[in-house]
Design a protein around this motif. Sequence first.
Motif, mmCIF file in Angstrom:
data_model
loop_
_atom_site.group_PDB
_atom_site.id
_atom_site.type_symbol
_atom_site.label_atom_id
_atom_site.label_comp_id
_atom_site.label_asym_id
_atom_site.label_seq_id
_atom_site.Cartn_x
_atom_site.Cartn_y
_atom_site.Cartn_z
ATOM 1 N N THR A 175 10.328 -9.778 -11.146
ATOM 2 C CA THR A 175 11.488 -9.120 -10.542
ATOM 3 C C THR A 175 11.332 -7.614 -10.604
ATOM 4 O O THR A 175 10.602 -7.078 -11.433
ATOM 5 N N GLY A 176 12.039 -6.947 -9.711
ATOM 6 C CA GLY A 176 12.182 -5.498 -9.751
ATOM 7 C C GLY A 176 10.935 -4.693 -9.445
ATOM 8 O O GLY A 176 9.932 -5.193 -8.964
ATOM 9 N N GLY A 177 11.081 -3.410 -9.720
ATOM 10 C CA GLY A 177 9.970 -2.490 -9.578
ATOM 11 C C GLY A 177 9.486 -2.310 -8.150
ATOM 12 O O GLY A 177 10.264 -2.252 -7.199
ATOM 13 N N GLU A 179 0.797 -1.232 0.000
ATOM 14 C CA GLU A 179 0.000 0.000 0.000
ATOM 15 C C GLU A 179 0.832 1.285 0.000
ATOM 16 O O GLU A 179 0.559 2.189 -0.790
ATOM 17 N N PRO A 180 1.849 1.441 0.858
ATOM 18 C CA PRO A 180 2.648 2.678 0.811
ATOM 19 C C PRO A 180 3.318 2.906 -0.546
ATOM 20 O O PRO A 180 3.376 4.045 -1.030
ATOM 21 N N ALA A 181 3.794 1.856 -1.179
ATOM 22 C CA ALA A 181 4.433 1.998 -2.488
ATOM 23 C C ALA A 181 3.401 2.341 -3.560
ATOM 24 O O ALA A 181 3.702 3.091 -4.497
ATOM 25 N N PHE A 182 2.182 1.809 -3.425
ATOM 26 C CA PHE A 182 1.128 2.116 -4.390
ATOM 27 C C PHE A 182 0.799 3.607 -4.393
ATOM 28 O O PHE A 182 0.453 4.164 -5.422
ATOM 29 N N ASP A 237 2.655 6.050 -4.291
ATOM 30 C CA ASP A 237 3.622 6.813 -5.079
ATOM 31 C C ASP A 237 3.437 6.662 -6.587
ATOM 32 O O ASP A 237 4.112 7.340 -7.360
ATOM 33 N N GLY A 238 2.564 5.777 -7.017
ATOM 34 C CA GLY A 238 2.448 5.500 -8.450
ATOM 35 C C GLY A 238 1.041 5.677 -8.965
ATOM 36 O O GLY A 238 0.103 5.973 -8.218
#
Length: 182
Positions: A133-135, A66-69, A71-72
């Motif tokens: 992977t990544g992101g 949720e916190p990363a969401f 930002d995008g």
Amino acid sequence: MEKTVGQQLIESRRTIRMFVEEPLDTALLYQLLTSAHQAPFHNKVEPWNLYLFNGDGKSVLLDALEPAFRDGPEAKREKITGRIRNAAACIYVTTKPFETEKGQKDALLATAAFIQNFHLLCAEQNIGLVWRTGGIFEDARLQEMIGADGETFVGLLQLGRFEDVPPTKARQSLDTCLTIFE
């Protein structure tokens, strides 16, 4: 020459991205992970850590994202959330921190071998798998929330039963990358 069971398994393994709604038994996943845990490594300890989110446990992963969401873009949230919900289970795979560059490289390569072992064992059980992977999955807030802070993200494995098997992708001839000295 007839191909061995191992050769057949390796050559028939596919990356599966779409799953049917069917739960996966945690005990079966544990058994497969235990066998995959026999992957080779060059340190004194196995370098991988695994975080299994099965069934309703996937909500823990979604909450940690949720916190990363925030930002995008919303479209990215919907895409990633849909992929996680489509899978029966997800495994967040990391390597433990090592002090040297060689230690980190060895850990990463050993963890990749672990994942390949697991992928083949899943294929044998008709469990599909995609290795992402990544992101967004490298977000430090996510890692902290699941207890993986300070570790190196290697992949998110999404698992599930499936109906459709993708066709075999064309591969270059081995001759394009093999040099033989006799």
